[in-house]
Design a protein around this motif. Structure first.
Motif, PDB file in Angstrom:
ATOM      1  N   GLN A   3     -42.404 -16.267 -10.798  1.00 46.23           N
ATOM      2  CA  GLN A   3     -41.620 -16.449 -12.016  1.00 46.23           C
ATOM      3  C   GLN A   3     -40.343 -17.219 -11.681  1.00 46.23           C
ATOM      4  O   GLN A   3     -39.636 -16.860 -10.745  1.00 46.23           O
ATOM      5  CB  GLN A   3     -41.275 -15.094 -12.640  1.00 46.23           C
ATOM      6  CG  GLN A   3     -42.500 -14.330 -13.092  1.00 46.23           C
ATOM      7  CD  GLN A   3     -42.146 -12.953 -13.630  1.00 46.23           C
ATOM      8  OE1 GLN A   3     -41.191 -12.345 -13.205  1.00 46.23           O
ATOM      9  NE2 GLN A   3     -42.945 -12.491 -14.570  1.00 46.23           N
ATOM     10  N   PRO A   4     -40.029 -18.280 -12.461  1.00 41.89           N
ATOM     11  CA  PRO A   4     -38.846 -19.077 -12.133  1.00 41.89           C
ATOM     12  C   PRO A   4     -37.531 -18.317 -12.259  1.00 41.89           C
ATOM     13  O   PRO A   4     -36.539 -18.705 -11.656  1.00 41.89           O
ATOM     14  CB  PRO A   4     -38.906 -20.228 -13.134  1.00 41.89           C
ATOM     15  CG  PRO A   4     -39.796 -19.770 -14.227  1.00 41.89           C
ATOM     16  CD  PRO A   4     -40.733 -18.770 -13.618  1.00 41.89           C
ATOM     17  N   ASP A   5     -37.522 -17.227 -13.007  1.00 41.26           N
ATOM     18  CA  ASP A   5     -36.296 -16.430 -13.144  1.00 41.26           C
ATOM     19  C   ASP A   5     -36.268 -15.259 -12.170  1.00 41.26           C
ATOM     20  O   ASP A   5     -35.389 -14.425 -12.206  1.00 41.26           O
ATOM     21  CB  ASP A   5     -36.125 -15.933 -14.579  1.00 41.26           C
ATOM     22  CG  ASP A   5     -37.242 -15.000 -15.036  1.00 41.26           C
ATOM     23  OD1 ASP A   5     -38.116 -14.631 -14.223  1.00 41.26           O
ATOM     24  OD2 ASP A   5     -37.243 -14.642 -16.221  1.00 41.26           O
ATOM     25  N   GLY A   6     -37.252 -15.191 -11.286  1.00 38.30           N
ATOM     26  CA  GLY A   6     -37.302 -14.129 -10.290  1.00 38.30           C
ATOM     27  C   GLY A   6     -37.950 -12.852 -10.764  1.00 38.30           C
ATOM     28  O   GLY A   6     -38.119 -11.915 -10.010  1.00 38.30           O
ATOM     29  N   THR A  26     -33.247 -10.143 -15.750  1.00 42.74           N
ATOM     30  CA  THR A  26     -34.020 -10.824 -14.710  1.00 42.74           C
ATOM     31  C   THR A  26     -33.235 -10.820 -13.404  1.00 42.74           C
ATOM     32  O   THR A  26     -32.016 -10.607 -13.393  1.00 42.74           O
ATOM     33  CB  THR A  26     -34.323 -12.277 -15.099  1.00 42.74           C
ATOM     34  OG1 THR A  26     -33.089 -13.003 -15.152  1.00 42.74           O
ATOM     35  CG2 THR A  26     -35.069 -12.363 -16.414  1.00 42.74           C
ATOM     36  N   ARG A  28     -32.603 -13.417 -11.784  1.00 44.23           N
ATOM     37  CA  ARG A  28     -31.677 -14.551 -11.918  1.00 44.23           C
ATOM     38  C   ARG A  28     -30.377 -14.096 -12.589  1.00 44.23           C
ATOM     39  O   ARG A  28     -29.286 -14.465 -12.144  1.00 44.23           O
ATOM     40  CB  ARG A  28     -32.333 -15.659 -12.731  1.00 44.23           C
ATOM     41  CG  ARG A  28     -31.468 -16.878 -12.908  1.00 44.23           C
ATOM     42  CD  ARG A  28     -32.230 -17.968 -13.670  1.00 44.23           C
ATOM     43  NE  ARG A  28     -31.463 -19.180 -13.731  1.00 44.23           N
ATOM     44  CZ  ARG A  28     -30.924 -19.676 -14.848  1.00 44.23           C
ATOM     45  NH1 ARG A  28     -31.099 -19.039 -16.003  1.00 44.23           N
ATOM     46  NH2 ARG A  28     -30.236 -20.789 -14.828  1.00 44.23           N
ATOM     47  N   ASP A  29     -30.477 -13.299 -13.656  1.00 49.48           N
ATOM     48  CA  ASP A  29     -29.283 -12.793 -14.336  1.00 49.48           C
ATOM     49  C   ASP A  29     -28.455 -11.917 -13.404  1.00 49.48           C
ATOM     50  O   ASP A  29     -27.226 -12.002 -13.372  1.00 49.48           O
ATOM     51  CB  ASP A  29     -29.654 -11.987 -15.582  1.00 49.48           C
ATOM     52  CG  ASP A  29     -30.238 -12.839 -16.694  1.00 49.48           C
ATOM     53  OD1 ASP A  29     -29.904 -14.039 -16.779  1.00 49.48           O
ATOM     54  OD2 ASP A  29     -31.034 -12.298 -17.479  1.00 49.48           O
ATOM     55  N   TYR A  58     -24.942 -19.526 -12.289  1.00 49.69           N
ATOM     56  CA  TYR A  58     -26.386 -19.676 -12.467  1.00 49.69           C
ATOM     57  C   TYR A  58     -26.974 -20.707 -11.506  1.00 49.69           C
ATOM     58  O   TYR A  58     -28.112 -20.564 -11.058  1.00 49.69           O
ATOM     59  CB  TYR A  58     -26.739 -19.994 -13.924  1.00 49.69           C
ATOM     60  CG  TYR A  58     -26.929 -18.730 -14.732  1.00 49.69           C
ATOM     61  CD1 TYR A  58     -28.116 -18.002 -14.639  1.00 49.69           C
ATOM     62  CD2 TYR A  58     -25.921 -18.245 -15.551  1.00 49.69           C
ATOM     63  CE1 TYR A  58     -28.284 -16.827 -15.347  1.00 49.69           C
ATOM     64  CE2 TYR A  58     -26.085 -17.064 -16.267  1.00 49.69           C
ATOM     65  CZ  TYR A  58     -27.270 -16.372 -16.165  1.00 49.69           C
ATOM     66  OH  TYR A  58     -27.447 -15.201 -16.858  1.00 49.69           O
ATOM     67  N   ALA A  61     -27.417 -18.728  -8.437  1.00 51.52           N
ATOM     68  CA  ALA A  61     -28.544 -17.809  -8.623  1.00 51.52           C
ATOM     69  C   ALA A  61     -29.860 -18.543  -8.464  1.00 51.52           C
ATOM     70  O   ALA A  61     -30.797 -18.042  -7.821  1.00 51.52           O
ATOM     71  CB  ALA A  61     -28.473 -17.143 -10.003  1.00 51.52           C
ATOM     72  N   ASP A  62     -29.969 -19.748  -9.034  1.00 50.31           N
ATOM     73  CA  ASP A  62     -31.201 -20.539  -8.910  1.00 50.31           C
ATOM     74  C   ASP A  62     -31.481 -20.887  -7.457  1.00 50.31           C
ATOM     75  O   ASP A  62     -32.635 -20.854  -7.010  1.00 50.31           O
ATOM     76  CB  ASP A  62     -31.102 -21.808  -9.760  1.00 50.31           C
ATOM     77  CG  ASP A  62     -31.141 -21.524 -11.250  1.00 50.31           C
ATOM     78  OD1 ASP A  62     -31.608 -20.433 -11.644  1.00 50.31           O
ATOM     79  OD2 ASP A  62     -30.692 -22.405 -12.016  1.00 50.31           O
ATOM     80  N   ILE A  65     -32.851 -17.774  -5.705  1.00 45.40           N
ATOM     81  CA  ILE A  65     -34.255 -17.524  -6.047  1.00 45.40           C
ATOM     82  C   ILE A  65     -35.164 -18.508  -5.334  1.00 45.40           C
ATOM     83  O   ILE A  65     -36.232 -18.135  -4.844  1.00 45.40           O
ATOM     84  CB  ILE A  65     -34.457 -17.565  -7.573  1.00 45.40           C
ATOM     85  CG1 ILE A  65     -33.823 -16.321  -8.205  1.00 45.40           C
ATOM     86  CG2 ILE A  65     -35.941 -17.653  -7.940  1.00 45.40           C
ATOM     87  CD1 ILE A  65     -33.816 -16.308  -9.696  1.00 45.40           C
TER      88      ILE A  65
END
Length: 67
Positions: A3-6, A26, A28-29, A58, A61-62, A65
């Protein structure tokens, strides 16, 4: 990660179901929220812009991930 948002940061099983989870925020959040503390601290006082801090948090965060 698939999942791209982790995916969910802290999934909690839904009562009565082994296959379903309450996902909440998520990963990411969660990473971005923690990175925001560092990001905001690095911005100069008086030049603090929330949108800049959030964008940088963010981005970090990206990157976490992706690793």
């Amino acid at each position: 990660m698939s999942q791209p948002d982790g995916g969910p940061a802290f999934p909690v099983p839904i009562s009565g179901s082994e296959a379903k989870y309450a996902e909440g925020m998520t990963l990411r959040d969660w990473f971005a929220g923690n990175a925001l503390v560092v990001t905001a601290a690095k911005l100069e006082i008086g030049r603090f812009y929330a949108c800049d801090a959030a964008r940088q948090a963010y981005e970090l965060a990206d990157e976490m991930i992706a690793q």
